[in-house]
Design a protein around this motif. Structure first.
Motif, PDB file in Angstrom:
ATOM      1  N   LEU A  90     -22.479   5.771  -4.532  1.00  0.00           N
ATOM      2  CA  LEU A  90     -21.174   6.601  -4.675  1.00  0.00           C
ATOM      3  C   LEU A  90     -20.135   6.053  -3.761  1.00  0.00           C
ATOM      4  N   LEU A  91     -20.636   6.016  -2.628  1.00  0.00           N
ATOM      5  CA  LEU A  91     -19.678   5.139  -1.590  1.00  0.00           C
ATOM      6  C   LEU A  91     -19.082   4.113  -1.819  1.00  0.00           C
ATOM      7  N   ASP A  92     -20.222   3.277  -2.362  1.00  0.00           N
ATOM      8  CA  ASP A  92     -19.957   1.640  -2.791  1.00  0.00           C
ATOM      9  C   ASP A  92     -18.805   1.739  -4.040  1.00  0.00           C
ATOM     10  N   LYS A  93     -19.169   2.803  -4.820  1.00  0.00           N
ATOM     11  CA  LYS A  93     -18.159   2.767  -6.216  1.00  0.00           C
ATOM     12  C   LYS A  93     -16.963   3.048  -6.093  1.00  0.00           C
ATOM     13  N   HIS A  94     -16.600   4.154  -4.845  1.00  0.00           N
ATOM     14  CA  HIS A  94     -15.227   4.403  -4.573  1.00  0.00           C
ATOM     15  C   HIS A  94     -14.714   3.742  -3.362  1.00  0.00           C
ATOM     16  N   GLN A  95     -15.159   2.821  -3.054  1.00  0.00           N
ATOM     17  CA  GLN A  95     -14.364   1.895  -2.001  1.00  0.00           C
ATOM     18  C   GLN A  95     -13.017   1.641  -2.208  1.00  0.00           C
ATOM     19  N   THR A  96     -12.032   1.691  -1.101  1.00  0.00           N
ATOM     20  CA  THR A  96     -10.635   1.351  -0.985  1.00  0.00           C
ATOM     21  C   THR A  96     -10.493   0.227  -0.922  1.00  0.00           C
ATOM     22  N   PRO A  97     -10.036  -0.838  -1.467  1.00  0.00           N
ATOM     23  CA  PRO A  97      -9.698  -2.237  -1.013  1.00  0.00           C
ATOM     24  C   PRO A  97      -8.249  -2.159  -0.264  1.00  0.00           C
ATOM     25  N   PRO A  98      -7.928  -3.241   0.376  1.00  0.00           N
ATOM     26  CA  PRO A  98      -8.874  -4.470   0.698  1.00  0.00           C
ATOM     27  C   PRO A  98      -9.893  -4.202   1.847  1.00  0.00           C
ATOM     28  N   MET A  99     -11.035  -5.226   1.473  1.00  0.00           N
ATOM     29  CA  MET A  99     -12.062  -5.150   2.506  1.00  0.00           C
ATOM     30  C   MET A  99     -11.353  -5.745   3.826  1.00  0.00           C
ATOM     31  N   ILE A 100     -12.183  -5.478   4.900  1.00  0.00           N
ATOM     32  CA  ILE A 100     -12.086  -6.086   6.105  1.00  0.00           C
ATOM     33  C   ILE A 100     -13.144  -7.145   6.569  1.00  0.00           C
ATOM     34  N   GLY A 101     -12.830  -8.351   6.102  1.00  0.00           N
ATOM     35  CA  GLY A 101     -13.931  -9.344   6.393  1.00  0.00           C
ATOM     36  C   GLY A 101     -15.132  -8.889   5.030  1.00  0.00           C
ATOM     37  N   GLU A 102     -16.218  -8.671   5.565  1.00  0.00           N
ATOM     38  CA  GLU A 102     -16.972  -8.062   4.658  1.00  0.00           C
ATOM     39  C   GLU A 102     -17.402  -6.644   4.476  1.00  0.00           C
ATOM     40  N   GLU A 103     -16.663  -5.930   5.200  1.00  0.00           N
ATOM     41  CA  GLU A 103     -16.667  -4.315   5.568  1.00  0.00           C
ATOM     42  C   GLU A 103     -16.058  -3.464   4.590  1.00  0.00           C
ATOM     43  N   ALA A 104     -16.708  -2.887   3.478  1.00  0.00           N
ATOM     44  CA  ALA A 104     -16.007  -1.963   2.543  1.00  0.00           C
ATOM     45  C   ALA A 104     -15.277  -0.798   3.386  1.00  0.00           C
ATOM     46  N   MET A 105     -14.209  -0.413   2.732  1.00  0.00           N
ATOM     47  CA  MET A 105     -13.651   0.917   3.584  1.00  0.00           C
ATOM     48  C   MET A 105     -13.229   1.929   2.484  1.00  0.00           C
ATOM     49  N   ILE A 106     -12.972   2.921   2.943  1.00  0.00           N
ATOM     50  CA  ILE A 106     -12.741   4.112   1.989  1.00  0.00           C
ATOM     51  C   ILE A 106     -11.625   4.915   2.423  1.00  0.00           C
ATOM     52  N   ASN A 107     -10.877   5.586   1.862  1.00  0.00           N
ATOM     53  CA  ASN A 107      -9.479   6.561   2.246  1.00  0.00           C
ATOM     54  C   ASN A 107     -10.008   7.859   2.073  1.00  0.00           C
ATOM     55  N   TYR A 108      -9.228   8.767   2.376  1.00  0.00           N
ATOM     56  CA  TYR A 108      -9.532  10.055   2.473  1.00  0.00           C
ATOM     57  C   TYR A 108      -9.776  10.721   1.075  1.00  0.00           C
ATOM     58  N   GLU A 109      -8.592  10.411   0.161  1.00  0.00           N
ATOM     59  CA  GLU A 109      -8.713  10.716  -1.196  1.00  0.00           C
ATOM     60  C   GLU A 109     -10.081  10.440  -1.690  1.00  0.00           C
ATOM     61  N   ASN A 110     -10.477   9.175  -1.916  1.00  0.00           N
ATOM     62  CA  ASN A 110     -11.747   8.866  -2.368  1.00  0.00           C
ATOM     63  C   ASN A 110     -12.992   9.506  -1.626  1.00  0.00           C
ATOM     64  N   PHE A 111     -12.999   9.563  -0.246  1.00  0.00           N
ATOM     65  CA  PHE A 111     -13.878  10.211   0.352  1.00  0.00           C
ATOM     66  C   PHE A 111     -14.071  11.620  -0.195  1.00  0.00           C
ATOM     67  N   LEU A 112     -13.109  12.459  -0.535  1.00  0.00           N
ATOM     68  CA  LEU A 112     -13.307  13.818  -1.068  1.00  0.00           C
ATOM     69  C   LEU A 112     -13.857  13.598  -2.247  1.00  0.00           C
ATOM     70  N   LYS A 113     -13.678  12.669  -3.050  1.00  0.00           N
ATOM     71  CA  LYS A 113     -14.140  12.580  -4.512  1.00  0.00           C
ATOM     72  C   LYS A 113     -15.550  12.414  -4.456  1.00  0.00           C
ATOM     73  N   VAL A 114     -16.142  11.606  -3.518  1.00  0.00           N
ATOM     74  CA  VAL A 114     -17.647  11.170  -3.231  1.00  0.00           C
ATOM     75  C   VAL A 114     -18.193  12.487  -2.698  1.00  0.00           C
ATOM     76  N   GLY A 115     -17.555  13.245  -1.968  1.00  0.00           N
ATOM     77  CA  GLY A 115     -17.860  14.505  -1.422  1.00  0.00           C
ATOM     78  C   GLY A 115     -18.371  15.425  -2.447  1.00  0.00           C
ATOM     79  N   GLU A 116     -17.382  15.605  -3.527  1.00  0.00           N
ATOM     80  CA  GLU A 116     -17.598  16.378  -4.830  1.00  0.00           C
ATOM     81  C   GLU A 116     -18.677  16.201  -5.752  1.00  0.00           C
ATOM     82  N   LYS A 117     -19.014  14.817  -5.782  1.00  0.00           N
ATOM     83  CA  LYS A 117     -19.802  14.319  -6.761  1.00  0.00           C
ATOM     84  C   LYS A 117     -21.394  14.081  -6.108  1.00  0.00           C
ATOM     85  N   ALA A 118     -21.448  14.046  -4.583  1.00  0.00           N
ATOM     86  CA  ALA A 118     -22.708  13.873  -3.777  1.00  0.00           C
ATOM     87  C   ALA A 118     -23.511  15.149  -3.889  1.00  0.00           C
TER      88      ALA A 118
END
Length: 441
Positions: A90-118
């Motif tokens: 779920l986290l990987d699916k809701h990552q927020t671009p752009p990546m920092i190098g090879e590190e995937a990031m997520i913003n607060y809005e998508n973070f809450l969406k994952v929380g609802e589905k998890a």
């Protein structure tokens, strides 16, 4: 005569009863009336539950069963491997671009969406507080998905470990006794691949070696028990469970107290010191520890203050001695050595106690053909290093605060340590010359 004395006693008793009645009456009035007081007491929740006595077998069994059920329920509340994999997906699916190098990031809005589905088990992790804790310098206001997932994994591991340790908490009071921790580690051994090569006959010595580290550092008052919270908060459990790694480097094994090579080293040293093979160490046998340059005065204090049997030291007492000398920067180790140096049991070291120990260093220097160093110079250096609050007394806290406790104690108890300190500048210069020679070749 007998009748009158009986009446006299009765009247005394009556006076006491009257006095008690009056006290009760006035006290009740002062508290606002007995009726109201009793009603107030009814609102106080029960906060003390008596532990079952040894002969109350049924109550003990009931308590054990209820604790086991409680711990099982807590265990079921934790994320299992499948749920953790789903969370990662779920986290990987809701990552927020752009990546920092090879590190995937997520913003607060998508973070809450994952929380609802998890699912409900994950709810505790998807809060603003957790997000803020992991938010660093990202210009888009995002957090690292990997850092968050590692945070969740760590929390799950801590809860799993706490439940695992609690199963060995026989008293159910949140702490482990020595025998409880011994049982925990003994049953842990088969799950640690790095300990596969240990002979079963060595298990009891291994367990003793491992348990001593926990108790030496986490039970400074020697109460015989350690809080489970303290075990989780320190790094020792991480070191112990690091032995699950089948690819653990040789260097890591050597620096890990709980590894097989480390435990065999400590026990092997003990056997080598035990020249008469009676399973115990005399003062003469212990004097050959390390570089065999500790003073007799210090060794005398070890045998005066530490637990011995007919003047000889067993393996458990020896482990405390080794842990103190190998970790001289740590407060618990300094506390152990400070107690030995504090010959007058005053809670501080003064000029007399420093001189008492340094005289033995001076005598060893003469025996080894070295020119004795002036005590006055060493005393001034020690006070300059420690900078105690009282210019004439060094407390344990002074020693800890100075970050020089390891140097000060070494100067006073070990000739080789003192010689190294005295010649530190020459040794550093020599090391620099050697490294320059290596660069040239």
């Amino acid at each position: 005569m007998g009748r009158s004395s009986t009446l006299e006693k009765k009247s005394e008793q009556e006076l006491k009863d009257e006095e008690m009645d009056l006290f009760t009456k006035y006290y009740s009035e002062w508290k606002g009336g007995r009726k109201n007081t009793n009603e107030f007491y009814k609102t106080i929740p029960r906060f003390y539950y008596r532990l079952p006595a040894e002969d109350e077998v049924l109550l003990q069994k009931l308590r054990e069963e209820s604790r086991a059920v409680f711990l099982q329920r807590k265990s079921r509340e934790l994320l299992d491997n499948e749920e953790l994999q789903n969370l990662w997906f779920l986290l990987d699916k809701h990552q927020t671009p752009p990546m920092i190098g090879e590190e995937a990031m997520i913003n607060y809005e998508n973070f809450l969406k994952v929380g609802e589905k998890a699912g409900p088990k994950c709810k505790q992790f998807f809060t603003a507080k957790v997000f803020a804790k992991l938010l660093h310098t990202d210009s888009y206001g995002r957090i690292s998905i990997m850092q968050f997932f590692n945070y969740v994994m760590r929390k799950v591991w801590l809860h799993q470990t706490r439940i695992g340790l609690s199963l060995y908490d026989v008293a159910g009071q949140g702490y482990l006794r020595e025998s409880d921790l011994e049982n925990y580690i003994l049953e842990l051994i088969p799950t640690l691949p790095q300990l596969d090569g240990l002979e079963k006959s060595f298990y009891s010595f291994y367990v003793c070696t491992a348990v001593r580290k926990f108790f030496f550092f986490l039970d400074p008052l020697r109460t015989g028990k350690i809080k489970i919270q303290d075990i989780l908060a320190c790094s020792f459990l991480d070191d112990l469970l690091e032995l699950r790694d089948e690819e653990l480097s040789k260097e890591s094994q050597e620096t890990n107290w709980f590894s097989a090579p480390s435990a065999l080293r400590v026990y092997g040293q003990y056997l080598n010191l035990d020249k008469d093979h009676n399973g115990m160490l005399s003062k003469e046998e212990l004097s050959r520890y390390g570089t065999a340059t500790m003073t007799n005065v210090f060794l005398d204090r070890v045998f005066q203050e530490c637990l011995t049997y007919d003047g000889e030291m067993d393996y458990k007492t020896y482990l405390d001695f080794v842990l103190a000398l190998e970790n001289r920067k740590e407060p618990a180790a300094l506390q152990y050595i400070f107690k030995l140096l504090d010959i007058e049991n005053k809670g501080y070291l003064n000029v007399f106690s420093l001189n008492y120990f340094f005289r033995a260093i001076q005598e060893l220097m003469k025996i080894h053909g070295q020119d004795p160093v002036s005590f006055q110079d060493v005393k001034d250096e020690i006070f300059d290093m420690v900078k105690p609050k009282d210019p004439l007394k060094i407390s344990l806290q002074d020693l800890i605060n100075s970050n020089q406790g390891d140097t000060v104690t070494t100067i006073l108890i070990d000739l080789n340590g003192f010689w190294t300190y005295e010649n530190r500048e020459a040794l550093v210069a020599n090391d620099n010359e050697n490294s320059t020679d290596l660069d040239d070749t």
